[in-house]
Motif scaffolding. Structure first.
Motif, short mmCIF file in Angstrom:
data_model
loop_
_atom_site.label_atom_id
_atom_site.label_comp_id
_atom_site.label_asym_id
_atom_site.label_seq_id
_atom_site.Cartn_x
_atom_site.Cartn_y
_atom_site.Cartn_z
N MET A 41 23.60 12.11 33.84
CA MET A 41 25.06 11.56 33.66
C MET A 41 25.18 10.94 32.20
SD MET A 41 24.91 8.28 36.31
CE MET A 41 25.52 9.17 37.56
N PRO A 42 26.19 10.49 31.88
CA PRO A 42 26.18 9.63 30.53
C PRO A 42 25.72 8.22 30.73
CG PRO A 42 28.51 10.10 31.27
CD PRO A 42 27.59 10.90 32.15
N ALA A 43 25.16 7.73 29.64
CA ALA A 43 24.61 6.36 29.68
C ALA A 43 25.68 5.46 29.99
CB ALA A 43 23.83 5.84 28.46
N SER A 44 26.91 5.75 29.85
CA SER A 44 28.04 4.89 29.79
C SER A 44 28.43 4.70 31.43
CB SER A 44 29.22 5.45 29.30
OG SER A 44 29.57 6.63 29.72
N LYS A 45 27.77 5.57 32.44
CA LYS A 45 27.94 5.34 33.78
C LYS A 45 26.92 4.39 34.47
CE LYS A 45 30.13 7.48 36.34
NZ LYS A 45 31.24 6.70 37.37
N THR A 46 25.98 3.86 33.65
CA THR A 46 25.14 2.95 33.95
C THR A 46 25.37 1.57 33.57
OG1 THR A 46 23.55 3.17 32.14
CG2 THR A 46 23.40 4.78 33.97
N ALA A 47 24.76 0.46 34.34
CA ALA A 47 24.71 -0.91 33.76
C ALA A 47 23.35 -1.31 33.47
CB ALA A 47 25.18 -1.64 35.06
N LYS A 48 23.00 -2.04 32.23
CA LYS A 48 21.79 -2.43 31.77
C LYS A 48 21.71 -3.99 32.08
CE LYS A 48 21.47 -1.65 27.44
NZ LYS A 48 20.82 -0.95 26.33
N ALA A 49 20.88 -4.35 32.51
CA ALA A 49 20.55 -5.77 32.87
C ALA A 49 19.73 -6.20 31.64
CB ALA A 49 19.98 -5.92 34.31
N VAL A 50 19.74 -7.38 31.06
CA VAL A 50 18.92 -7.68 30.01
C VAL A 50 18.46 -9.29 30.28
CG1 VAL A 50 18.43 -8.32 27.58
CG2 VAL A 50 19.72 -6.16 28.30
N PHE A 51 17.40 -9.71 30.41
CA PHE A 51 16.79 -11.12 30.79
C PHE A 51 16.60 -11.78 30.04
CE2 PHE A 51 15.59 -7.74 33.99
CZ PHE A 51 16.53 -8.11 35.19
N MET A 52 16.92 -13.03 29.84
CA MET A 52 16.71 -13.67 28.76
C MET A 52 16.57 -15.39 29.40
SD MET A 52 17.14 -12.02 25.91
CE MET A 52 17.18 -12.91 24.52
N MET A 53 15.77 -16.10 28.57
CA MET A 53 15.83 -17.64 28.78
C MET A 53 16.52 -18.25 27.65
SD MET A 53 14.00 -17.73 31.55
CE MET A 53 13.78 -19.52 31.67
N ALA A 54 17.31 -19.26 28.13
CA ALA A 54 18.06 -20.01 26.93
C ALA A 54 17.85 -21.47 27.38
CB ALA A 54 19.48 -19.61 27.15
N THR A 55 17.89 -22.38 26.26
CA THR A 55 17.90 -23.65 26.21
C THR A 55 19.23 -23.98 26.15
OG1 THR A 55 15.67 -23.78 25.29
CG2 THR A 55 16.95 -25.96 25.49
N ASN A 91 26.37 -17.86 22.31
CA ASN A 91 27.53 -18.48 22.12
C ASN A 91 28.33 -18.66 23.53
OD1 ASN A 91 27.70 -18.87 19.41
ND2 ASN A 91 28.80 -17.12 18.94
N ALA A 92 28.24 -17.54 24.49
CA ALA A 92 28.85 -17.63 25.71
C ALA A 92 28.18 -18.65 26.37
CB ALA A 92 28.87 -16.27 26.38
N VAL A 93 26.96 -18.85 26.46
CA VAL A 93 26.48 -19.68 27.35
C VAL A 93 26.06 -21.05 26.90
CG1 VAL A 93 25.21 -17.90 28.75
CG2 VAL A 93 23.88 -18.83 26.97
N GLY A 94 26.42 -21.12 25.40
CA GLY A 94 26.15 -22.49 24.78
C GLY A 94 24.64 -22.69 24.34
N ALA A 95 24.02 -21.65 24.29
CA ALA A 95 22.30 -21.67 24.15
C ALA A 95 21.92 -22.28 22.88
CB ALA A 95 21.86 -20.35 24.25
N LEU A 96 21.15 -23.34 23.03
CA LEU A 96 20.65 -23.94 21.64
C LEU A 96 19.63 -22.99 21.01
CD1 LEU A 96 20.20 -27.64 22.66
CD2 LEU A 96 22.10 -26.47 21.25
N GLU A 97 18.75 -22.35 21.98
CA GLU A 97 17.72 -21.53 21.85
C GLU A 97 17.76 -20.16 22.59
OE1 GLU A 97 13.66 -22.58 20.24
OE2 GLU A 97 14.63 -24.58 21.11
N MET A 98 17.30 -19.10 22.43
CA MET A 98 17.25 -18.24 23.40
C MET A 98 15.86 -17.11 23.08
SD MET A 98 20.68 -16.22 24.67
CE MET A 98 20.74 -14.84 23.47
N TRP A 99 15.34 -16.64 24.07
CA TRP A 99 14.34 -15.69 23.99
C TRP A 99 14.05 -14.88 25.13
CZ3 TRP A 99 14.48 -20.97 25.03
CH2 TRP A 99 13.60 -21.16 26.17
N PRO A 100 13.71 -13.87 25.18
CA PRO A 100 13.50 -12.95 26.09
C PRO A 100 12.51 -13.44 27.36
CG PRO A 100 12.80 -11.85 24.06
CD PRO A 100 12.86 -13.28 23.82
N ALA A 101 12.96 -13.24 28.45
CA ALA A 101 12.49 -13.69 29.73
C ALA A 101 11.17 -12.84 29.99
CB ALA A 101 13.26 -13.69 30.83
N ASN A 102 10.01 -13.51 30.50
CA ASN A 102 8.77 -12.64 30.83
C ASN A 102 8.87 -12.03 32.48
OD1 ASN A 102 7.99 -14.53 32.61
ND2 ASN A 102 6.89 -15.67 30.93
#
Length: 589
Positions: A271-285, A314-325
Motif C-alpha cells: 500500500m502507499p506510504a500515505s496510508k500509514t502513520a509514522k510516530a516520531v519520538f522527541m524529548m523537549a525542554t 514551535n507547537a510545543v513551545g520547546a526551548l530545546e529538542m532532541w531525539p528520545a532514546n
RNA sequence: CGGGGUGUAGCGCAGCCCGGCUAGCGCACCUGCUUCGGGAGCAGGGGGUCGCCGGUUCGAAUCCGGCCACCCCGACCA
C-alpha cells in the motif's frame, strides 16, 4: 596605498582548512586571517572592503531616517533575565562574572538594550516613530562555525530597531526596511530573495530572511515559480494531498515482522506510504523562566511525510529538542519502529493535520513485529494538538497556487522581524498616548551580517584567477601595476596618475614593488580590484598605458595623456551599472 | 554533543606502518649578482619545544594512554 607598504601578503598555497571559494580566496588574497575557530582578523584589504559595505548600509539606513548609535557589547544579566532570554538561550550565549561576582553576558543581539533605552528616552507618543541602528560586534558561540566568513562566532552586524506607537507604524517601518534591504544588497551587486521565516529566539509575529542563493548555503528554501511564494523550510507550508475518503473501519492488529521502517511496511502490505502513520519520538525542554522541564513528545505524521522539527518545537513551545532514546520510548509504553499514540501514557501527542483528517491508517502496535490497521485519530487516540508539523519538500504543492515547489539552498545575509511589545513590556518601555494612557512601544528589529555579506559577494564574484569585486565594495577601485624597478619614465607616469586619481577622491592601489611582472599580474587578479592600469616602459615607448577591467579579458591601449579621464569614466560607469540595479520591489508577505 | 579527519619552519607537504646517524622538500623570508609584460635564474643564508602531558624503550616525530586545537558530516542555531 602603495603595495610595497601593504601589511598583508598574498599566499600561493591555500590552507587545507579552507573549502569554499570565498574562504580560500579571501585568505589567499590577504583579506582575512583566522585567529581561532570562527574568529577572524580583517587585514587592510578586508577591512577596507568591509567598510565599503558598512558605508552603503549607513547611507541607506540614514536615508530611511535611521539614527546611528553604539550600544555596549557587555550587558548585565538582569535585562536578559527580565525578558526571559537568559533562561531560554543555551550555550550560544556566553556568560561570565565581573569582579563583583555579577552575572554578565556578551551581546549576541541588542533588543534588551534598546528596550532599556526606550524606557529612559521615550515618554510620549509625540516622540514616535523612531529608528535607531548600530554597526557592532556580536558574539554567538555557535556550536559549529564553518565555511570561513559565512558562519562565524564573532561578527559585525548592522542591527536597527524601529520604535512605534502601534502595529500600523511597525508595519510601515517594516515595509520600508523590506525595500531598503534590497537596495543595500543590489548596490553591492548581491542578488538575494526575501523569504518568510521562523522568528526563532526573537519571538514576534512575522519575519523575513534575505537569502543569497548558493549550493553552499545551509538553509533550505521552498520557492514557487508560479506565484512567488517563498519560505524557509523551517516554516514552509504546502498543499497536502488528502487520501481517498473511507468510512472508519474496525481496528485490526496484524503481524508485520521486520518492518521497522515505513518503506518496509508499505512494501509488505502493498500500500502507499500515505496510508500509514509514522510516530516520531522527541524529548523537549519546555517552561518559562527558571522553571523548566523535559517532556516526551510523540509526533505523528503521515508515512509519506517528514516531521519538521522547527514546526514541532514551535507547537510545543520547546526551548530545546532532541531525539528520545529507546529507554524513554519504552517508558511511555511504546516501541521503536512500531510506535503509535494508541495507549501510550505520559507523552505529549502532537498530530499533523493530514493524519487527523485521514481515515483507516496503519500505525504501530507499540509491540515489536506488529501494526494496527484502520487507526483513526479521535476515535483510537486523542491528540493534544492537531497542527501542521510536516516538512515541505521539493515537488510538494505550493500552499497558495498548488504548483510544484522548488527547493534551493541559501545563505541568510539579513533578516527583519516584527517583534511587537515583548521586549518593551518586559523592560518598562512605555509611553503615554494621546489619551494619557500608558502603552508599550512596538518594536521591530532588522539585521544584516556585514562580514557574511562580504563573503557572499566573494562567493559570487570570482573566477579561476581570483576575486572579481563589484566596484562598490572593492577595497580599491583602481590598481596601477607599475612595471619598473627603478627610477624612470614608467615610475614618473605611474606616480603622476596615482596622484591625480587619488586627488580625485578615488581609492588607488599602486603596485610599486620590485617584483617581476608575472607576480604583479597574478596578485592583481587574485585581489580582484575592478580597474587595472598597467604602466611599463614597453607601452610608454609608444606613449600608451594598458587599461583592463578585472572581469573582462580585453585590454585597451590608452594614450598616456588620456589615462586619467578614461579611468575616471570607467569607474563612474561601473558605479552606474550597479546603481541601475537598485529598483523598487514588490512586498511579498 | 555524536561520527570522521588532521596537527612536523610563515604557508603547502614528505617522513610515522616497520623506533636508530645532524628531521627533509617546495613556496615565502634575508644577502649578492643577473633577469624584467603573466607566480624568474644562480650562489650563499636564517628559521623547528615534530600540538601538549605522561608512559614504553639504551634510544620516540615514529609505539601506547590521556588531553588540546583545527577542519568536515550530523545534531543545534540566526
Amino acid at each position: 596605498m602603495r603595495m610595497s607598504r601593504l601589511f598583508s601578503q598574498t599566499l600561493r598555497d591555500i590552507t587545507a582548512d579552507a573549502e569554499v571559494a570565498s574562504h580560500q580566496l579571501l585568505l589567499r588574497a590577504g583579506f582575512i586571517r583566522q585567529l581561532a575557530s570562527g574568529i577572524f582578523s580583517y587585514l587592510p584589504l578586508g577591512h577596507k572592503a568591509l567598510r565599503k559595505v558598512e558605508e552603503i548600509i549607513r547611507r541607506e539606513m540614514d536615508a530611511i531616517g535611521g539614527q546611528e548609535i553604539t550600544m555596549p557589547v557587555v550587558h548585565p544579566a538582569e535585562i536578559w533575565q527580565q525578558t526571559g532570554r537568559w533562561y531560554e538561550v543555551g550555550s550560544e550565549m556566553s556568560r561570565f562574572k565581573d569582579k563583583n561576582d555579577r552575572d554578565m553576558v556578551l551581546a549576541m543581539t541588542h533588543e534588551e538594550v534598546v528596550a532599556d533605552l526606550v524606557s529612559r528616552e521615550i515618554h510620549s507618543y509625540k516622540q514616535l516613530p523612531q529608528l535607531v541602528y548600530q554597526i557592532q560586534t556580536k558574539w554567538r558561540d555557535d556550536p559549529r562555525p564553518r565555511s570561513g566568513l559565512i558562519r562565524v562566532r564573532e561578527f559585525t552586524m548592522k542591527d536597527s530597531y524601529s520604535l512605534d506607537a502601534d502595529w500600523e507604524g511597525l508595519d510601515k517601518q517594516y515595509r520600508v526596511h523590506y525595500q531598503s534591504y534590497f537596495n543595500i544588497f543590489n548596490r553591492c551587486g548581491l542578488d538575494v530573495i526575501a523569504v518568510s521565516s521562523d522568528t526563532g529566539m526573537m519571538g514576534g509575529e512575522m519575519a523575513h530572511e534575505y537569502m543569497y542563493l548558493t549550493p553552499i548555503g545551509e538553509d533550505t528554501l521552498l520557492l514557487c515559480d508560479g506565484c512567488g511564494y517563498a519560505a524557509n523550510r523551517q516554516i514552509a507550508t504546502f498543499a497536502k494531498k488528502a487520501n481517498p475518503k473511507e468510512e472508519p473501519a474496525v481496528q485490526e492488529k496484524i503481524a508485520t515482522p521486520g518492518t521497522a521502517t515505513i518503506d518496509d511496511l508499505a512494501r509488505l502490505l502493498d500500500m502507499p506510504a500515505s496510508k500509514t502513520a509514522k510516530a516520531v519520538f522527541m524529548m523537549a525542554t519546555v517552561g518559562k523562566g527558571e522553571e523548566k522541564e523535559d517532556k516526551f513528545i510523540l509526533a505523528v505524521v503521515r508515512g509519506d511525510m517528514e516531521v519538521n522539527e522547527t514546526k514541532l518545537a514551535n507547537a510545543v513551545g520547546a526551548l530545546e529538542m532532541w531525539p528520545a532514546n529507546e529507554a524513554e520510548i519504552r517508558a511511555v509504553g511504546s516501541e521503536p519502529g512500531y510506535g503509535s499514540p494508541i495507549g501510550v501514557k505520559g507523552a505529549l501527542i502532537i498530530v499533523d493535520d493530514a493524519v487527523a483528517s485521514a481515515t483507516n491508517l496503519v500505525a504501530g502496535a507499540n509491540e515489536p513485529g506488529f501494526h494496527v490497521k484502520n487507526v483513526n485519530c479521535g476515535r483510537d487516540y486523542e491528540a493534544e494538538q492537531i497542527v501542521d508539523i510536516a516538512s515541505a519538500r521539493e515537488g510538494d504543492g505550493c500552499p497558495r497556487c498548488e504548483a510544484a515547489l522548488r527547493a534551493v539552498r541559501g545563505v541568510e545575509t539579513g533578516n527583519i522581524f516584527q517583534l511587537g511589545t515583548k521586549f518593551t513590556e518586559a523592560l518598562g518601555g512605555n509611553f503615554l498616548d494621546a489619551n494619557g494612557k500608558a502603552q508599550s512601544v512596538v518594536m521591530g528589529s532588522y539585521g544584516i551580517g556585514v562580514g557574511r555579506m562580504l563573503a557572499c559577494i566573494a562567493e559570487e564574484y570570482n573566477d579561476d584567477n581570483g576575486l572579481v569585486w563589484p566596484i562598490t565594495v572593492a577595497p580599491f577601485q583602481v590598481h596601477i601595476v607599475l612595471l619598473a624597478k627603478g627610477e624612470g619614465e614608467a615610475q614618473d607616469v605611474a606616480e603622476k596618475l596615482y596622484g591625480e586619481l587619488t586627488g580625485r577622491g578615488l581609492d588607488v592601489l599602486l603596485d610599486d614593488r620590485k617584483d617581476n611582472p608575472g607576480v604583479k599580474f597574478k596578485d592583481a587578479d587574485l585581489i580582484g580590484i575592478p580597474v587595472r592600469v598597467t604602466v611599463g616602459d614597453r607601452g610608454l615607448k609608444n606613449g600608451i598605458v594598458e587599461f583592463k577591467l578585472r572581469r573582462e579579458e580585453q585590454r585597451l591601449e590608452i594614450p598616456v595623456e588620456d589615462a586619467f579621464e578614461h579611468v575616471v569614466a570607467a569607474v563612474e560607469g561601473l558605479y552606474n551599472e550597479l546603481e541601475e540595479r537598485v529598483v523598487e520591489v514588490e512586498y511579498e508577505k
